[in-house]
Design a protein around this motif. Sequence first.
Motif, short mmCIF file in Angstrom:
data_model
loop_
_atom_site.label_atom_id
_atom_site.label_comp_id
_atom_site.label_asym_id
_atom_site.label_seq_id
_atom_site.Cartn_x
_atom_site.Cartn_y
_atom_site.Cartn_z
N PHE A 133 30.16 15.70 10.53
CA PHE A 133 29.24 15.94 11.65
C PHE A 133 27.91 16.46 11.12
O PHE A 133 26.84 15.96 11.47
CB PHE A 133 29.80 16.97 12.64
CG PHE A 133 30.82 16.43 13.58
CD1 PHE A 133 30.58 15.30 14.35
CD2 PHE A 133 32.04 17.07 13.73
CE1 PHE A 133 31.51 14.81 15.23
CE2 PHE A 133 32.98 16.59 14.62
CZ PHE A 133 32.72 15.46 15.37
N ALA A 134 27.97 17.48 10.28
CA ALA A 134 26.75 18.08 9.74
C ALA A 134 25.95 17.06 8.94
O ALA A 134 24.73 16.94 9.12
CB ALA A 134 27.11 19.30 8.88
N LEU A 135 26.63 16.34 8.07
CA LEU A 135 25.94 15.33 7.27
C LEU A 135 25.32 14.25 8.14
O LEU A 135 24.19 13.81 7.89
CB LEU A 135 26.92 14.71 6.26
CG LEU A 135 26.34 13.73 5.26
CD1 LEU A 135 25.28 14.41 4.40
CD2 LEU A 135 27.44 13.16 4.38
N GLY A 136 26.03 13.85 9.17
CA GLY A 136 25.51 12.83 10.08
C GLY A 136 24.23 13.27 10.79
O GLY A 136 23.27 12.51 10.90
N PHE A 137 24.21 14.52 11.26
CA PHE A 137 23.01 15.01 11.93
C PHE A 137 21.85 15.15 10.96
O PHE A 137 20.71 14.86 11.31
CB PHE A 137 23.30 16.34 12.63
CG PHE A 137 24.02 16.17 13.92
CD1 PHE A 137 23.39 15.62 15.02
CD2 PHE A 137 25.35 16.57 14.05
CE1 PHE A 137 24.05 15.45 16.22
CE2 PHE A 137 26.02 16.40 15.24
CZ PHE A 137 25.37 15.85 16.33
N VAL A 138 22.12 15.59 9.73
CA VAL A 138 21.06 15.71 8.74
C VAL A 138 20.49 14.33 8.40
O VAL A 138 19.28 14.13 8.35
CB VAL A 138 21.57 16.42 7.47
CG1 VAL A 138 20.58 16.30 6.32
CG2 VAL A 138 21.86 17.88 7.78
N LEU A 139 21.37 13.37 8.17
CA LEU A 139 20.91 12.02 7.84
C LEU A 139 20.17 11.37 9.00
O LEU A 139 19.21 10.62 8.81
CB LEU A 139 22.08 11.16 7.39
CG LEU A 139 22.71 11.52 6.05
CD1 LEU A 139 23.94 10.68 5.79
CD2 LEU A 139 21.69 11.36 4.92
N ALA A 140 20.61 11.64 10.22
CA ALA A 140 19.95 11.05 11.39
C ALA A 140 18.53 11.58 11.55
O ALA A 140 17.69 10.92 12.16
CB ALA A 140 20.78 11.33 12.65
N ALA A 141 18.26 12.76 11.03
CA ALA A 141 16.92 13.34 11.14
C ALA A 141 15.92 12.67 10.19
O ALA A 141 14.72 12.83 10.36
CB ALA A 141 16.97 14.84 10.87
N LEU A 142 16.41 11.95 9.21
CA LEU A 142 15.52 11.28 8.27
C LEU A 142 14.96 10.02 8.93
O LEU A 142 15.71 9.12 9.30
CB LEU A 142 16.26 10.92 6.98
CG LEU A 142 16.86 12.10 6.20
CD1 LEU A 142 17.68 11.58 5.03
CD2 LEU A 142 15.75 13.03 5.74
N ILE A 148 21.32 0.89 10.94
CA ILE A 148 22.17 0.09 10.05
C ILE A 148 22.47 0.89 8.79
O ILE A 148 23.61 0.93 8.33
CB ILE A 148 21.51 -1.26 9.73
CG1 ILE A 148 21.43 -2.11 11.00
CG2 ILE A 148 22.27 -1.99 8.62
CD1 ILE A 148 20.64 -3.39 10.85
N ALA A 149 21.46 1.54 8.23
CA ALA A 149 21.67 2.35 7.03
C ALA A 149 22.64 3.50 7.32
O ALA A 149 23.54 3.77 6.52
CB ALA A 149 20.34 2.89 6.51
N LEU A 150 22.46 4.15 8.46
CA LEU A 150 23.37 5.24 8.83
C LEU A 150 24.80 4.72 9.00
O LEU A 150 25.76 5.38 8.61
CB LEU A 150 22.90 5.93 10.11
CG LEU A 150 21.64 6.77 9.99
CD1 LEU A 150 21.18 7.23 11.36
CD2 LEU A 150 21.88 7.95 9.08
N GLY A 151 24.94 3.54 9.59
CA GLY A 151 26.27 2.94 9.75
C GLY A 151 26.92 2.64 8.42
O GLY A 151 28.11 2.91 8.22
N ILE A 152 26.14 2.11 7.49
CA ILE A 152 26.67 1.79 6.16
C ILE A 152 27.08 3.08 5.44
O ILE A 152 28.15 3.14 4.80
CB ILE A 152 25.64 0.98 5.34
CG1 ILE A 152 25.48 -0.42 5.95
CG2 ILE A 152 26.04 0.89 3.88
CD1 ILE A 152 24.33 -1.21 5.39
#
Length: 188
Positions: A133-142, A148-152
């Motif tokens: 969860f934490a990693l997903g929120f951090v990556l989504a902020a970029l 597509i990149a987030l999905g991969i």
Amino acid sequence: MVLGLQGGTTNVTIAINTSIAIAIPLSVAGLFLTMVCRTIAIPIVHAMDTAAEQGNIRKMEALHISAICLQGLRIAIPAAALTVVSPAAVTNALNSMPDWLAGGMAVGGGMVAAVGYAMVINMMSTKETWPFFALGFVLAALNELTLIALGIIGVSLAILYLGLKENSGSSGGNGGSGDPLGDILNDY
């Protein structure tokens, strides 16, 4: 949002507010229709039970199809309402709304996302998923990363996690629980 694209970028904010103003009443109507369909479905299920006890397969199929059609109507009625209501009528209704109501709908629209996140976290929260969860929120902020990149990245992390979990469970007596991420978190 589509309404705003016709008038350029200046109308995007108006289009977002219009979309929220349309979506909230339609979602309430959809929830009401869902409750009606589920209420009607209860006697249909009982009738299907009776038909099953009697061995009447044809009646069971007919009742099953009618229940599916009810679910289709639950979606079709709000969708048909969208095609019937003209954009001018929506604009006039929005312009006649008092400011307190428009502000409340904007706040309500913002809360929908927060409630959605809270529901997902509530359903899926375990010590093994919090780092994701934490990693997903951090990556989504970029801003550079697309969906597509987030999905991969998400699929890659899931495959990596499952591979680690499988390897740690098959390696025998290493004292681990079979959950590598859980073992790492327990060490802290």
